[in-house]
Each structure stands twice: as structure tokens, then as C-alpha cells.
Enzyme design. Structure first.
Site, PDB file in Angstrom:
ATOM      1  N   ASP A 443     -10.381  20.070  32.785  1.00 25.51           N
ATOM      2  CA  ASP A 443     -10.726  18.977  33.760  1.00 25.51           C
ATOM      3  C   ASP A 443      -9.343  18.435  34.586  1.00 25.51           C
ATOM      4  O   ASP A 443      -8.088  18.540  34.041  1.00 25.51           O
ATOM      5  CB  ASP A 443     -11.522  18.013  33.424  1.00 25.51           C
ATOM      6  CG  ASP A 443     -11.960  16.992  34.173  1.00 25.51           C
ATOM      7  OD1 ASP A 443     -12.417  17.468  35.531  1.00 25.51           O
ATOM      8  OD2 ASP A 443     -11.813  15.637  34.234  1.00 25.51           O
ATOM      9  N   ASP A 643     -11.946  14.809  29.004  1.00 23.56           N
ATOM     10  CA  ASP A 643     -11.953  13.424  28.531  1.00 23.56           C
ATOM     11  C   ASP A 643     -12.938  12.528  28.881  1.00 23.56           C
ATOM     12  O   ASP A 643     -13.049  11.266  28.395  1.00 23.56           O
ATOM     13  CB  ASP A 643     -10.247  12.787  28.760  1.00 23.56           C
ATOM     14  CG  ASP A 643     -10.412  12.370  30.422  1.00 23.56           C
ATOM     15  OD1 ASP A 643     -11.148  13.074  31.265  1.00 23.56           O
ATOM     16  OD2 ASP A 643      -9.721  11.462  30.837  1.00 23.56           O
ATOM     17  N   ASP A 647     -17.775  15.723  30.677  1.00 28.75           N
ATOM     18  CA  ASP A 647     -17.276  16.643  30.144  1.00 28.75           C
ATOM     19  C   ASP A 647     -17.560  16.931  28.611  1.00 28.75           C
ATOM     20  O   ASP A 647     -17.576  18.186  28.161  1.00 28.75           O
ATOM     21  CB  ASP A 647     -15.572  16.665  30.071  1.00 28.75           C
ATOM     22  CG  ASP A 647     -14.885  16.432  30.926  1.00 28.75           C
ATOM     23  OD1 ASP A 647     -15.424  17.152  32.069  1.00 28.75           O
ATOM     24  OD2 ASP A 647     -13.921  15.554  31.167  1.00 28.75           O
TER      25      ASP A 647
END
Length: 755
Positions: A443, A643, A647
Site C-alpha cells: 500500500d 497497515d 488492508d
């Protein structure tokens, strides 16, 4: 007595009822609601006021000690003993600072070793001097019997249990081999007329039985010592927690045990002391050494509102913190628990060793039986003695202890080594899978970037100052929950701007926000939104906005009273460590794919800046999962690093999920690997650790297989027809013990692996 003590809803601030908060402050099972400090483990009356003691609702019974097998973690019980599958002594499951129970087996085996060694030495000397008279033989019988039957009793118990349960293991072979040698010799001593004699006497092998017991005890002691060292990394972490804390109450400091610290307590940390629990600095400042969880040696400056972690070391300053997480909730305690669970987990590669061990012992028993038969039928005189000695040698040298230890010892040491470097492994399967990863999916926000957007540019229109523009924008954004709003508010606070009250605030989904501030209509958003609202003059800023977006900024146009008043740009800075991390991952031969919810221009700008392999913008949680599934279907082994809560599904879908420790607990629970510091360089560390551990396991398995492949034929007498050489059972016992110690020693090398 005040009747309010029996009120169903007492008011804590009135009268005696202030003591109703006592349960959260006591650790005993019963307490007095009237007299703070009066506690008891049993029901009864208060010795001060005579009131019946109340049960503490916060009290929890002491956790039972659970014992488990290092080779079969599914075997668990609440008392010490031996594993019913492999016969190995069970270990305490949870790593603790008190190692008394963990070392009990080592002390017992050491004591048995000394007794056995003292009694065996004369037996060995007499046998080596070939003194074959009756007194010598009776001395050997008298001294070897307690060695075999007393000091070797645990081995026979384990061997018998393996036969009864049909879980054949190394103790099956040791018990049969040593038992056969001693029983043959004892029978030859007591009834020699039933055995064929050689040079007038029946051969005896008391020295072989006794020496094998001594060598097995030596191997057990060395192995237990080495196994005790496998948890040294975690025990070192546990020792970092100070035993006491300094609580600040009513202006005075009081020293209390660490287990009496509660959430919300104010704790003072003096220069050089360890931070007792996780919390937030409320007063003072200092530099704190956080290397115990991050691996970074440079102390981090801590000021009010900054978080601190229990177990880290304070520098020369002094500060007061408010306890946020205590007991088992602290990061240090969670690390210890996670690593302890991982060390007991099983790697898929261990299934290979299990399958081999499942058929290995029966095969060895068959080989020993065949060896005995061939030597008895075809061997030279004394045939029975040769048959027995060589069959025993086969049984002893083929003990599969090294094979069983190959995987769990490497896993235990590797997981502990990772914890030292800030890489937490949830289970051994994740560690093994990580070694095969070919693509890393990350990400952007919070992983590549800091996750804390900052104001980077203010471009006001003619006649408009930067401060005035920012003041109006921040006044409107104060009512917004968008992450970018915080960046604007922080910038206004840094410039000490006084914000105005807002009226008629409106959040426009996917476009921006609007509101009335200081009698002026303010509209903030993209060019499309401003055009739809008839704002004039925006073309003068559109090109500048697009240019900033190409650079990875998020640009927002501002309209005031129907006219373009300028633009503000916000960016989420790339972490300083990200470039090094990308370089390290590419050096490992990995492809890096960014999946982000940001717009394409911003995402592409970051990808170009960092040299990433590919990027996909406007990604949703569902599209991230779909992309990871597609990669896996194409044959890629995928690791996903993230995080956020959004996710978590993708982390679970990937072959290996990697959570940044600075993120949410949900992400950490969904991931197989957690990077404590949240530093992307930790991915490279984790992969290095995984590959080193798998390499170590393969070395151990190869050594164990090679050892048994070569050892069994030699013990059976393969070299005798050509060279006239036979392998003594004593030498077979020494080789068996050394093979186990060698495997454990090789695993311990991981403690110093460079990752």
C-alpha cells in the site's frame, strides 16, 4: 455504616463509595470496600472495620503453566512429563523470566550423567584391559546395573511408552538396543550354561550398555543446554522490563511492583531507567533508546504527547508518562507471546521429516533384525555375540533424534533472531512461505509514505495573502473528518493563525467542502467542483494544480465569494527509509507492485520517484484482493504489506501478509509477519531471515539423512568383509549423540545470522 455502600449505582465521588473503584487497584481475590489496602486470598471479614470482604471482579486466577513438546507442539498438558509421540521431555510453553521449571530437566539429566559416569568408568577400564576373570565380570555387572536400570530409567520408560502407543521413536531403538545388550550379558552371567562359549567364557557387553547410557545422557545434557539457549533472544527481551515502576501520586513518587501499574497512572522515568509500560509522555523530554524493538541504535527524542514503549531505555533526560497499556497488553508482552507461539508452530517442511520418521523406526527395527539373523547364520564365531553387537549398533546409530530436531530447532532460533531485529513471525508456515516470495505488493499511504499528510504549497491569487487564504481554508476544514484536513489545521497551528467560526458547513462527496466563514462563502475542492458552482478564474490555477499532482501532491482549488482565490497542496512525504528498502528488495530479485486508493497522477508520481515496477491507483479493498488472486493464479508467490483496516482482507489473501507495526491491530492479526517499527526495510530483513532459516533447516535435514544413510550399513557390518572393521555399539552411541548436538549447534548459528 453508610447506606450508600449498598446502593446499586453508587457515586464514586461521594462518601465511602470512592472505594468501590478498589477492584481495579487490587490483585487479590477479596478486598474490603471500606479500607483500601486490605486484601485477602480467602473470604472473611476486614480486620479493620469488620465488614465482610467482597470478591474482586477484576481478579483472575493465575494462569496454569502449559507444557508442550518442541517437536510436536500439538501435544500440550498442564504438568511436566514426556511427549507420548517422540518421548522428548516437555518444555514450558510460555517463555518466562523464571526458568526454574524449564531447567529442571537439565539439572536432572546432569545429575544422572555424573552418577552414570562415575559408575561406568571402572566398567569401561576393566573391559578395555580384557580382564576376563569372574571377579572382573561380577564387578562390571554390579556397577553397570544401576547405570542401566536407574540412571537410564527415563529412556526405558519412554521406549516402553512408544511401544505401547505405537509411536515408534528414538527411545524405542535406544531401549531395545541397550536393553538387549544388558539382558544378554546378565543372562550370560547368571546362566552361562545356556549360551555358546568362546575360549571358555560367554562374551558380555556390560560396558557397551553402560557407556551407551552415559553417551545418551551426554547428548541429552548438551542438547538441553543448547535448547535452553534457543529462547535467549526472547528471555533477553523479557529481562528488559523493569521489575518496578515509579508512580507519581499526590505530588510524591512511590516505587511499586510493575504488576501493580494500572492504565492512567502517572509514572516518572529518571535518567538511565527503563520505561516501565507503554504510554504517552505528559511532562518533560528525553532521548529514548528503542533499539530493543526496532534494531536502530540512534535514540529517539520524546516530548509531551509522544508515545513511549515499555522496556526501552531512557537517556539523560527525565519525563513523566501516562500509562496506556500495561501487563499483557504492552508491546513487549505481545511480542513475547507472539514469538513464543511462533516458536512452537510447525513449518510445512517439517511434514517431510515426520513422514520419514513415521516409517524410519520400523525400517530400522527390520534392519536390526536382518543384521542379527545374517550374523547369526553366516558370521564368524562367536556368532550369537556378533549378531547381538551389530544389531545393537544398528539400533543405536539409527536413532532419528537429529531428524526430529532439524526443523523445530531452526524455527525456534530463527524466530528469536527475527524478534531481535524487529521482525515478528506469527507462525513457522509464514516464515517458510516468505522464502519463496517473488512479488511484494504494498500500500502507499503509511507503508511507502509516512501516513501523515503535510501542507507543501500555498498559491494565493493576487491581492490575497498566504496566511489569509490558509486561515479561511483551515476554518472550513476544521469541520471535516478528511485526513487532508488535519494537514491544513496543523499548518495553521504552526503559523499561529486564529481560526474563524464556520456556518453552513457542507461536505461534498468526492469533490470537497464548503462553508461560510467571516461572512465569506468558501468552497474548497477540485476544478470540476468549482466549475459546477460557477467559480470564475479557476483556469489560472488549473495548470499549476496539474503540475503539482504530477509531482505527487494533492492540489485543492479555493473559491471565495464565487472567484478563484488560489490553491493549497498537500503531500504525504515518502519515508526516509523507503528508497533503501526498494533497493534492497530489488537486490533480492523481487518485483514491487503498489496498490493504492490514491488518484493515478499521485500514485504514478510516487512510483516514478521510487523506481517501482508497477502501480495501480484508485484501488478498493475488493480490487486489492482480486489483484492478489490474479497474481497467485499466474504463478507468483505474493507478499502483501499494509497497515490499515482496509488492508486486512488483502493481507489474509496473500501467501504472506506483512503488517507494519505502526498500523492497526486488525492488520497485525491478519498478517503472518509484523514489522515492529513499520519500516519497509524490515521486509528485506524478514526475507533474509526466512531464507537463512530455510537454508539452515535443509542443512540439518541433509545432515540427518546422510548420517543415517551412511551409519546404518556401517553398523550392520558392511565394512567387515573387506576391511575386517566393525562399529562398536559404544561408538554408535557416541555418533548418535554427536549427530543430535551437531544439528542443534547448526541451528544456533542463526542467532548470529546477518539479516
Amino acid at each position: 455504616m453508610n447506606d450508600c455502600c449498598h446502593s446499586p449505582k453508587p457515586e464514586p465521588e461521594h462518601g465511602c463509595c470512592k472505594h468501590h473503584d478498589a477492584p481495579s487497584q487490587v490483585t487479590a481475590k477479596y478486598f474490603c470496600p471500606m479500607c483500601p489496602g486490605v486484601e485477602s486470598g480467602e473470604p472473611g471479614d476486614c480486620p479493620k472495620c469488620g465488614m465482610a470482604l467482597e470478591r474482586n471482579p477484576a481478579w483472575q486466577p493465575a494462569a496454569r503453566t502449559i507444557y508442550t513438546c518442541p517437536m510436536h507442539p500439538e501435544v500440550q498438558q498442564d504438568h511436566p512429563g514426556d511427549c507420548p509421540k517422540c518421548g522428548m521431555a516437555l518444555e514450558v510453553k510460555t517463555v518466562a523470566t523464571d526458568t526454574t521449571e524449564e531447567h529442571a530437566e537439565l539439572r536432572q539429566m546432569t545429575r544422572r550423567l555424573w552418577i552414570a559416569a562415575v559408575l561406568t568408568l571402572p566398567v569401561f577400564v576393566l573391559a578395555m584391559m580384557h580382564i576376563e576373570n569372574a571377579p572382573s565380570r561380577w564387578v562390571q555387572f554390579a556397577l553397570s546395573t544401576p547405570v542401566v536400570l536407574l540412571t537410564g530409567a527415563p529412556f526405558f520408560r519412554r521406549g516402553w511408552r512408544s511401544l505401547v502407543s505405537r509411536h515408534f521413536n528414538m527411545w524405542t531403538l535406544i531401549a531395545i538396543g541397550v536393553g538387549a545388550a544388558w539382558l544378554f550379558s546378565a543372562a550370560a552371567m547368571l546362566a552361562p550354561q545356556f549360551f555358546p562359549q568362546h575360549h571358555g567364557m560367554v562374551p558380555i557387553y556390560f560396558e557397551a550398555a553402560a557407556v551407551i547410557i552415559v553417551l545418551v545422557l551426554v547428548g541429552q545434557v548438551l542438547e538441553l543446554r543448547a535448547r535452553a539457549r534457543t529462547g535467549s533472544a526472547i528471555k533477553a527481551l523479557l529481562d528488559l522490563a523493569p521489575p518496578v515502576a515509579r508512580r507519581v501520586r499526590d505530588g510524591h513518587d512511590e516505587e511499586i511492583p510493575l504488576d501493580q501499574v494500572h492504565v492512567g497512572d502517572l509514572l516518572r522515568v529518571r535518567p538511565g531507567e527503563k520505561v516501565p509500560v507503554d504510554g504517552e509522555v505528559v511532562e518533560g523530554s528525553s532521548a529514548v533508546d528503542e533499539s530493543m524493538i526496532t534494531g536502530e541504535p540512534i535514540p529517539i527524542r520524546k516530548t509531551p504527547s509522544d508515545p513511549v514503549t515499555g522496556g526501552t531505555v531512557n537517556g539523560t533526560g527525565s519525563f513523566t508518562l501516562r500509562a496506556g497499556r500495561v501487563g499483557s497488553d504492552t508491546l513487549l508482552a505481545r511480542i513475547v507471546h507472539l514469538v513464543g507461539e511462533a516458536q512452537r508452530s510447525r513449518a510445512p517442511i517439517q511434514a517431510l521429516a515426520d513422514r520419514v520418521a513415521g516409517v524410519f523406526v520400523p525400517a530400522v527395527l527390520a534392519a536390526a533384525a536382518l543384521t542379527f539373523t545374517l550374523w547369526w547364520m553366516l558370521g564368524p564365531e562367536p556368532r550369537l555375540a556378533h549378531a547381538l553387537v551389530n544389531a545393537v549398533a544398528v539400533l543405536i546409530i539409527a536413532c532419528p533424534c537429529a531428524l526430529g530436531l532439524a526443523t523445530p530447532m531452526s524455527i525456534m532460533v530463527g524466530v528469536g533472531r527475527g524478534a531481535q531485529a524487529g521482525v515478528l513471525v506469527k507462525d513457522a508456515e509464514a516464515l517458510e512461505r516468505l522464502a519463496a516470495v517473488t512479488t511484494v505488493v504494498v500500500d502507499k499511504t503509511g507503508t511507502l509514505t509516512e501516513g501523515r499528510p503535510r501542507l507543501t504549497e500555498i498559491v494565493p491569487a493576487d491581492g490575497q495573502s498566504e496566511d489569509d487564504l490558509l486561515r479561511l481554508v483551515a476554518s472550513v476544514e476544521r469541520a471535516s473528518e478528511h485526513p487532508l484536513a488535519k494537514a491544513l489545521l496543523d499548518a495553521a497551528a504552526e503559523r499561529h493563525l486564529k481560526l474563524d467560526a464556520i456556518e453552513s458547513f457542507q461536505s461534498i462527496t468526492g469533490g470537497g467542502v464548503s462553508g461560510r466563514v467571516a461572512n465569506r462563502e468558501v468552497l474548497i475542492g477540485n476544478a470540476k467542483l468549482l466549475r459546477e458552482h460557477g467559480v470564475a478564474g479557476i483556469d489560472a490555477f488549473s495548470a499549476r494544480a496539474e503540475s503539482l499532482q504530477e509531482q505527487g501532491r494533492t492540489a485543492m482549488l479555493v473559491g471565495i465569494d464565487g472567484k478563484a482565490a488560489g490553491l493549497v497542496a498537500v503531500a504525504d512525504p515518502i519515508k526516509p527509509s523507503t528508497r533503501d528498502a526498494i533497493r534492497d528488495l530489488h537486490a533480492l530479485g523481487l518485483k514491487i507492485l503498489v496498490l493504492t486508493g490514491d488518484n493515478a497522477r499521485t500514485a504514478n508520481a510516487v512510483a516514478r520517484d521510487l523506481g517501482l515496477d508497477s502501480v495501480e491507483a484508485d484501488a478498493t479493498p475488493a480490487s486489492k484482493i482480486a489483484r492478489i488472486k490474479a497474481l497467485r493464479a499466474a504463478g507468483e508467490h505474493v507478499a502483501m504489506a499494509g497497515d490499515g483496516i482496509n488492508d486486512a482482507p488483502a493481507l489474509a489473501e496473500a501467501d504472506v501478509g506483512i503488517a507494519m507495526g505502526t498500523g492497526t491491530d486488525v492488520a497485525m492479526q491478519s498478517a503472518g509477519i509484523t514489522l515492529v517499527k513499520g519500516d519497509l526495510r524490515g521486509i528485506a530483513r524478514a526475507i533474509h531471515l526466512s531464507r537463512a532459516t530455510l537454508r539452515n533447516i535443509r542443512q540439518n535435514l541433509a545432515f540427518a539423512f546422510l548420517y543415517n544413510t551412511l551409519g546404518i550399513p556401517i553398523a550392520a557390518g558392511l565394512l567387515y568383509p573387506t576391511f575386517g572393521l566393525l562399529l562398536s555399539p559404544m561408538l554408535a552411541g557416541a555418533a548418535m549423540s554427536l549427530s543430535s548436538v551437531s544439528v542443534v549447534g547448526n541451528a544456533l548459528r542463526l542467532r548470529h545470522a546477518r539479516i
